[in-house]
Design an enzyme around this catalytic site. Sequence first.
Site, PDB file in Angstrom:
ATOM      1  CG  ASP A 150      70.362 138.128   1.133  1.00 39.65           C
ATOM      2  OD1 ASP A 150      69.229 137.730   1.436  1.00 39.65           O
ATOM      3  OD2 ASP A 150      70.700 138.362  -0.039  1.00 39.65           O
ATOM      4  CB  CYS A 204      52.725 152.386   1.416  1.00 40.81           C
ATOM      5  SG  CYS A 204      54.284 151.479   1.328  1.00 40.81           S
ATOM      6  CB  CYS A 207      51.967 155.538  -2.925  1.00 39.24           C
ATOM      7  SG  CYS A 207      53.253 155.373  -4.191  1.00 39.24           S
ATOM      8  CB  CYS A 214      55.680 144.887 -11.227  1.00 44.89           C
ATOM      9  SG  CYS A 214      56.221 143.175 -11.437  1.00 44.89           S
ATOM     10  CB  CYS A 260      59.156 147.371  -7.486  1.00 44.97           C
ATOM     11  SG  CYS A 260      60.360 146.241  -6.764  1.00 44.97           S
TER      12      CYS A 260
END
Length: 361
Positions: A150, A204, A207, A214, A260
């Site tokens: 990262d 997903c 959905c 958010c 989220c």
Amino acid sequence: MPDLKHALLDRARAEGFALARVCAPDAVPELPGRLGAFLEAGRHGSMDWMERRVAWRGDPQALWPEVRSVVMLAEMYTPAHDPMAVLEQPDRGAISVYAQNRDYHDVVKKRLKRVGRWFMEAAKPGQDLDRVGLLSAAEPPAPEIKVFVDTAPVAEKALGEAAGLGWQGKHTNLVSRELGNWFFLGAIFTTVELAPDAPGRDSCGSCRACLDACPTDAFPAPYQLDARRCISYLTIEHAGPVDPALRPLMGNRIYGCDDCLAACPWNKFAVAASEVKYAAREDLVAPNLVELAKLDDATFRALFSGSPIKRIGRGRFVRNVLYAIGNSGNAALRPVAQRLCDDPEPVVADAARWATLRLGA
């Protein structure tokens, strides 16, 4: 080299990774275009480092021409508590689950290096493969590796999807049918060619739980994020004052945002975190805003030693705390903000004046 690959993945799991998969470095040919569109729209905000290294981020072989395989690994940090409960406590601060203990960059990188060292030894020409538990007597060329967590220009989420760890959900984070979405990603680039795994498949469906969760409407469309409205970006990456129109929407979120992630229904399959260094510190699950507002530079550094929060510095952190105080609706906290109206750090003083006015209205 199927036996070497299987042994590597087994070793990764033995070291504590929940899942490991392999992809080719050129497995995401559409990545440069997607990244370019994101940057052209300005959705990266002030993260200009994304522009400076766009060529590397868009192509692993531009970053390291010798790479032949990418091993993507998932490290669980699933919370043991409800991360949304603190949002109902306006006098407390909400810190993202991943930052409630040790810095994951250090923890994951050490684990990756252990796996990498084992792999280089196992794949060494002339190695006694029986000694390292391999079934094949093949002797691959001496391997090289690079490990990333990262901090380098690597598109971990896109590569994770290509390797089959999961798929990038509508919230743009990686989701796994086996793990949920509470996991960090690590990458091992190697010069050894390993058979790639099948890519992840989007599950997903219809959905939109993550999109609806958010607080700031940071998703212009499913699978798209505008970082300029994302609370994680605003509280961590954004250095100056936050847009006054967005401040009330931040609530008491003072470092990152988990809304989220927490909303994803695939978390019913979430695997518990095995690393004790990710277990939440009790004092960071729902810290008192009044106490956090008192932090000077020295006490801030002491409190967050070894934490990823330390890197944003006292000014940015106390700015976030003051926004939360302003959003608390508790007029008794007004003097706390008022004392910081002349803080030497302009961003703190600005936030303090905003909170003072908001609580005095």
